[in-house]
Design an enzyme around this catalytic site. Structure first.
Site, mmCIF file in Angstrom:
data_model
loop_
_atom_site.group_PDB
_atom_site.id
_atom_site.type_symbol
_atom_site.label_atom_id
_atom_site.label_comp_id
_atom_site.label_asym_id
_atom_site.label_seq_id
_atom_site.Cartn_x
_atom_site.Cartn_y
_atom_site.Cartn_z
ATOM 1 N N GLY A 181 2.269 0.965 1.870
ATOM 2 C CA GLY A 181 3.243 2.066 1.749
ATOM 3 C C GLY A 181 3.302 2.986 2.962
ATOM 4 C CG ASP B 259 -2.796 4.830 4.491
ATOM 5 O OD1 ASP B 259 -3.772 4.710 3.726
ATOM 6 O OD2 ASP B 259 -2.889 5.270 5.653
ATOM 7 C CB SER C 12 0.479 10.692 -6.228
ATOM 8 O OG SER C 12 -0.822 10.928 -5.733
ATOM 9 N N GLY D 50 4.063 6.284 -5.534
ATOM 10 C CA GLY D 50 4.215 4.839 -5.281
ATOM 11 C C GLY D 50 3.084 4.093 -5.942
#
Ligand code: APR
Length: 180
Positions: free
Chosen positions: A40, A42, A125, A127
Site C-alpha cells: 500500500g 508504505d 488504517s 486499507g
C-alpha cells in the site's frame, strides 16, 4: 476545485491523488510497527523515495501503534516522511478509535516539533488494517481540527490525499460534518 476549510488559520484540504507525489514539507506513511516497509502506502513511499528512507528507518528501532517517527524523504518531492503506525481494526472494542486519533495527533505534533508548515496524510488504517473508512474519516478530521485549534496558525496546510473518488467523498462528508 479542492475541497477544504480553513480551521484556526490552517488550510485543511482534501484531494484525490497519490501521497508520493505531494510536494508538502512532510508526507505521512501508513507504516507498521517494524518501520521496515510493506505494501500500500508504505510500499509506494519506499519504492518512490528509494533506499535512503529504509536505511534511516532501520536506525529508528520500530514505532509503537499510535505513534509516529520522522525521516528524510529520499527522492520524493516532500522533504520528510512521518512514519505513522495506525491500529489494526478488530471489532471497534479494542481501543482502535483512540489509537487512530493518537496517530493523527502524534503525526501533527511531530511535524510541529520539526517546524514543518505543511503535511499530507493518507487515509491511515483504512486499507490493509481494515478500519471502516467513514468512522476513520471522522476521527482523522476531528483530531486534526482539534490539534490545529490548539495551535492556531502553527501549520499552513494539512492535506488529506485519498486514493479513490469514493474515499474522497467519504472524507468530504466527514469534513462537512465538523462543527463550525
Ligand atoms: N497514495 C494515497 N493513498 C494510498 C496509496 C497511495 N499511493 N496507496 C494506497 N492508498 C490508500 C489505500 O487505498 C487506503 O485507503 O491508503 C489507505 C491506507 O491503506 P494501506 O496502505 O493498506 O495502509 P493501512 O490500512 O494503514 O495498513 C498498514 O499495510 O502496507 C502495510 O506496512 C503497512 O503493515 C502496514 C499496513
Amino acid at each position: 476545485m479542492t475541497a477544504g476549510r480553513t480551521i484556526a488559520g490552517t488550510r485543511v484540504e482534501l484531494v484525490q491523488g497519490d501521497i508520493t507525489q505531494q510536494d508538502t514539507d512532510a508526507i505521512v506513511n501508513a507504516a507498521n510497527t517494524t518501520l521496515l516497509g510493506g505494501g500500500g502506502v508504505d510500499g509506494a513511499i519506499h519504492r518512490a523515495g528509494g533506499p535512503s528512507i529504509l536505511e534511516e528507518c532501520r536506525r529508528l528501532g520500530g514505532c509503537p501503534t499510535g505513534d509516529a517517527k520522522l525521516t528524510g524523504a529520499g527522492r520524493l518531492p516532500a522533504r520528510h516522511v512521518i512514519h505513522a503506525v495506525g491500529p489494526v481494526y478488530r471489532d471497534g472494542r479494542h481501543g482502535e478509535a483512540d489509537l487512530l486519533a493518537s496517530v493523527y495527533r502524534r503525526s501533527v505534533e511531530t511535524a510541529l516539533a520539526h517546524g514543518l508548515r505543511s503535511v499530507a496524510f493518507p487515509s491511515i488504517s483504512t486499507g490493509a488494517y481494515r478500519f471502516p473508512i467513514a468512522e476513520a474519516a471522522a476521527i482523522a478530521l476531528g483530531t486534526v481540527a482539534r490539534v490545529v485549534r490548539d495551535r492556531p496558525g502553527a501549520l499552513d496546510l494539512v492535506r488529506f490525499v485519498l486514493f479513490s473518488a469514493p474515499d474522497l467523498a467519504v472524507y468530504e462528508k466527514a469534513l462537512a460534518a465538523l462543527p463550525a
